[in-house]
Design a protein around this motif. Structure first.
Motif, PDB file in Angstrom:
ATOM      1  N   HIS A 117       0.834  -1.210   0.000  1.00  0.00           N
ATOM      2  CA  HIS A 117       0.000   0.000   0.000  1.00  0.00           C
ATOM      3  C   HIS A 117       0.864   1.253   0.000  1.00  0.00           C
ATOM      4  N   GLY A 118       1.968   1.230   0.736  1.00  0.00           N
ATOM      5  CA  GLY A 118       2.867   2.370   0.738  1.00  0.00           C
ATOM      6  C   GLY A 118       3.471   2.627  -0.632  1.00  0.00           C
ATOM      7  N   TYR A 119       3.834   1.547  -1.320  1.00  0.00           N
ATOM      8  CA  TYR A 119       4.368   1.688  -2.679  1.00  0.00           C
ATOM      9  C   TYR A 119       3.306   2.278  -3.604  1.00  0.00           C
ATOM     10  N   LEU A 120       2.075   1.794  -3.498  1.00  0.00           N
ATOM     11  CA  LEU A 120       0.990   2.320  -4.324  1.00  0.00           C
ATOM     12  C   LEU A 120       0.833   3.824  -4.131  1.00  0.00           C
ATOM     13  N   MET A 121       0.837   4.277  -2.885  1.00  0.00           N
ATOM     14  CA  MET A 121       0.640   5.698  -2.613  1.00  0.00           C
ATOM     15  C   MET A 121       1.810   6.526  -3.134  1.00  0.00           C
ATOM     16  N   ARG A 134       3.681  10.859 -17.312  1.00  0.00           N
ATOM     17  CA  ARG A 134       2.737   9.916 -16.720  1.00  0.00           C
ATOM     18  C   ARG A 134       2.734   8.559 -17.423  1.00  0.00           C
ATOM     19  N   ARG A 135       2.894   8.560 -18.738  1.00  0.00           N
ATOM     20  CA  ARG A 135       2.800   7.299 -19.473  1.00  0.00           C
ATOM     21  C   ARG A 135       4.002   6.410 -19.173  1.00  0.00           C
ATOM     22  N   THR A 136       5.190   6.996 -19.193  1.00  0.00           N
ATOM     23  CA  THR A 136       6.390   6.227 -18.859  1.00  0.00           C
ATOM     24  C   THR A 136       6.364   5.786 -17.406  1.00  0.00           C
ATOM     25  N   LEU A 137       6.002   6.708 -16.519  1.00  0.00           N
ATOM     26  CA  LEU A 137       5.960   6.378 -15.096  1.00  0.00           C
ATOM     27  C   LEU A 137       4.894   5.323 -14.804  1.00  0.00           C
ATOM     28  N   GLY A 138       3.751   5.409 -15.472  1.00  0.00           N
ATOM     29  CA  GLY A 138       2.692   4.440 -15.226  1.00  0.00           C
ATOM     30  C   GLY A 138       3.133   3.019 -15.499  1.00  0.00           C
ATOM     31  N   LEU A 141       6.385   2.161 -13.047  1.00  0.00           N
ATOM     32  CA  LEU A 141       6.030   1.949 -11.647  1.00  0.00           C
ATOM     33  C   LEU A 141       5.117   0.735 -11.467  1.00  0.00           C
ATOM     34  N   THR A 142       4.353   0.402 -12.487  1.00  0.00           N
ATOM     35  CA  THR A 142       3.604  -0.859 -12.448  1.00  0.00           C
ATOM     36  C   THR A 142       4.570  -2.032 -12.418  1.00  0.00           C
ATOM     37  N   ALA A 143       5.582  -1.981 -13.269  1.00  0.00           N
ATOM     38  CA  ALA A 143       6.614  -3.031 -13.261  1.00  0.00           C
ATOM     39  C   ALA A 143       7.328  -3.078 -11.919  1.00  0.00           C
ATOM     40  N   TRP A 160      -2.105 -13.917  -7.905  1.00  0.00           N
ATOM     41  CA  TRP A 160      -2.327 -13.007  -9.025  1.00  0.00           C
ATOM     42  C   TRP A 160      -2.498 -11.563  -8.582  1.00  0.00           C
ATOM     43  N   PHE A 161      -2.457 -11.301  -7.296  1.00  0.00           N
ATOM     44  CA  PHE A 161      -2.825  -9.999  -6.739  1.00  0.00           C
ATOM     45  C   PHE A 161      -2.109  -8.825  -7.417  1.00  0.00           C
ATOM     46  N   ALA A 162      -0.784  -8.805  -7.372  1.00  0.00           N
ATOM     47  CA  ALA A 162      -0.029  -7.652  -7.882  1.00  0.00           C
ATOM     48  C   ALA A 162      -0.256  -7.431  -9.372  1.00  0.00           C
ATOM     49  N   TRP A 163      -0.528  -8.514 -10.107  1.00  0.00           N
ATOM     50  CA  TRP A 163      -0.707  -8.428 -11.556  1.00  0.00           C
ATOM     51  C   TRP A 163      -2.021  -7.764 -11.953  1.00  0.00           C
ATOM     52  N   THR A 164      -2.879  -7.503 -10.993  1.00  0.00           N
ATOM     53  CA  THR A 164      -4.108  -6.763 -11.263  1.00  0.00           C
ATOM     54  C   THR A 164      -4.156  -5.446 -10.484  1.00  0.00           C
ATOM     55  N   TYR A 165      -3.623  -5.449  -9.280  1.00  0.00           N
ATOM     56  CA  TYR A 165      -3.629  -4.271  -8.406  1.00  0.00           C
ATOM     57  C   TYR A 165      -2.904  -3.092  -9.057  1.00  0.00           C
ATOM     58  N   TYR A 166      -1.691  -3.318  -9.530  1.00  0.00           N
ATOM     59  CA  TYR A 166      -0.899  -2.221 -10.082  1.00  0.00           C
ATOM     60  C   TYR A 166      -1.323  -1.798 -11.486  1.00  0.00           C
TER      61      TYR A 166
END
Length: 203
Positions: A117-121, A134-138, A141-143, A160-166
């Motif tokens: 959650h901290g990484y997501l924020m 934003r496009r490069t970062l998106g 940062l997903t990777a 499968w969690f991270a592969w959908t969450y991010y």
């Protein structure tokens, strides 16, 4: 009311294909997650919780990356506060840690959830702070989120969690990484959130 809520979920300009694929990925994700959790020894409660989690994340990973949904969340009034609040509400890692309670892994469950959650924020803040990138970062940062998941140990019942969450929250909601500024800023189709958009495919 349900129609209006669905319209806000997919975006008021969603095509018929968007509606169909969102419904399919939502239902298919729930069935897949239930089967995985059951196959990995999850009880009835864990299996049901996994299905609900997947209905949100698998369907969300698809729909948040569509043009209609990206335009909806990039509309006027959707600024940094709204995007950070949206991310903050996604405390899904805590549910995953609860489902995995008692598991052995590189880090304990509460820390596992806090790191995700901290990484997501932090990643959401970075994307919003540098909109021209934003496009490069998106994508990057997903990777990074997937790499974090690998480093701290994938969930036992919800691998499968991270592969959908991010992809849902970083590549999609925060960054709209699949779409150019021009596509996001095109004149909007005059429909209400509760009504499907025109039946053209996205381009």
């Amino acid at each position: 009311m349900i129609r209006e809520a669905w319209g806000r979920f997919v975006g008021p300009e969603a095509t018929r294909l968007d509606h169909a694929l969102t419904a399919t990925t939502t239902a298919g994700g729930a069935l897949m997650a239930a089967a995985v959790a059951r196959g990995r020894g999850g009880g009835r409660a864990a299996t049901a919780a996994s299905a609900v989690l997947a209905a949100d994340l698998v369907g969300g990973a698809y729909v948040n990356n569509t043009l209609a949904c990206s335009r909806w969340y990039a509309r006027p009034g959707q600024g940094d506060r709204e995007h950070l609040t949206f991310a903050a509400w996604h405390v899904h890692p805590a549910l995953v840690a609860w489902l995995d309670r008692g598991r052995s892994g590189p880090v304990p469950g509460p820390l596992w959830a806090a790191l995700h959650h901290g990484y997501l924020m932090g990643a959401t803040l970075a994307i919003r702070r540098f909109p021209r990138r934003r496009r490069t970062l998106g994508v990057a940062l997903t990777a990074g989120g997937l790499a974090l998941d690998q480093a701290i140990g994938r969930s036992r019942l919800v691998p499968w969690f991270a592969w959908t969450y991010y992809p849902k929250l970083l590549m999609g909601h925060a960054a709209a990484a699949l779409w150019s500024d021009r596509r996001l800023a095109e004149p909007r189709v005059g429909v209400s959130p509760g009504r499907p958009g025109p039946s053209r495919t996205r381009g």
